[in-house]
Design an enzyme around this catalytic site. Structure first.
Site, short mmCIF file in Angstrom:
data_model
loop_
_atom_site.label_atom_id
_atom_site.label_comp_id
_atom_site.label_asym_id
_atom_site.label_seq_id
_atom_site.Cartn_x
_atom_site.Cartn_y
_atom_site.Cartn_z
CB SER A 145 -0.97 0.02 1.19
OG SER A 145 -0.28 0.27 2.39
CE LYS A 205 -2.82 2.14 4.95
NZ LYS A 205 -2.65 1.35 3.76
#
Length: 174
Positions: A43, A86
């Site tokens: 991700s 993230k």
């Protein structure tokens, strides 16, 4: 002929114990402020790859708030993966809008040279409340992040585990 050993050349048990104690204390101090983590998944591709080792500051956000573009590790006991990595996209007071696959923060188009590829996502508009952050993976099309109900907005105090400040495979990208 037997060689004589100087006292300064002898390694004594006392020296060994001192070395062990100093090493243990140093490691303990390091672990009070930092943690080592491993990236799982893709991700954050382009910036971080699966298997990269990270050094996190686990105490930084006790004295300051996350900032735009910080890369953070988020602790989530309710997800299949307990820790996710993230990028902070918006913080409290910011307005996030995604329109026609383009990201706007406080009505300004954001140019992101760190994302893996052009984003393809649903339109979204949200105001980030106090104590929260809006986070996204750099591999936008393959990231479960604040755009999803599964992750949503992140609580800065209870969910952000640490800030990434070093990565093993690509120091220059952090």
């Amino acid at each position: 002929m037997v060689a004589e050993i100087n006292k300064s050349e002898k390694i004594t048990l006392r020296d060994l114990i001192k070395t062990i104690i100093v090493s243990g204390a140093t490691a303990g101090l390091f672990l009070m402020f930092f943690r080592i983590a491993t990236v799982q998944g893709n991700s954050m591709d382009k910036t971080l790859a699966d298997g990269d080792k990270l050094v996190l500051s686990t105490t930084l956000y006790k004295t300051e708030k996350p900032k735009y573009k910080d890369i953070v590790v988020i602790k989530r006991n309710d997800l299949p993966v307990k820790y996710i990595v993230k990028r902070v996209i918006a913080v409290e007071g910011d307005k996030v809008r995604i329109k026609d696959n383009r990201l706007y923060i406080n009505d300004e188009l954001v140019h992101e040279d760190y994302i893996n590829e052009e984003m393809h996502t649903d339109d979204l508009e949200i105001n980030v409340p106090e104590g929260k952050a809006f986070v996204m993976g750099d591999n936008r099309n393959y990231s479960t992040d604040s755009r999803s109900k599964e992750v949503g907005l992140v609580d800065c105090r209870s969910q952000i585990y640490g800030k990434v400040f070093l990565a093993s495979n690509n120091f220059s990208k952090i």
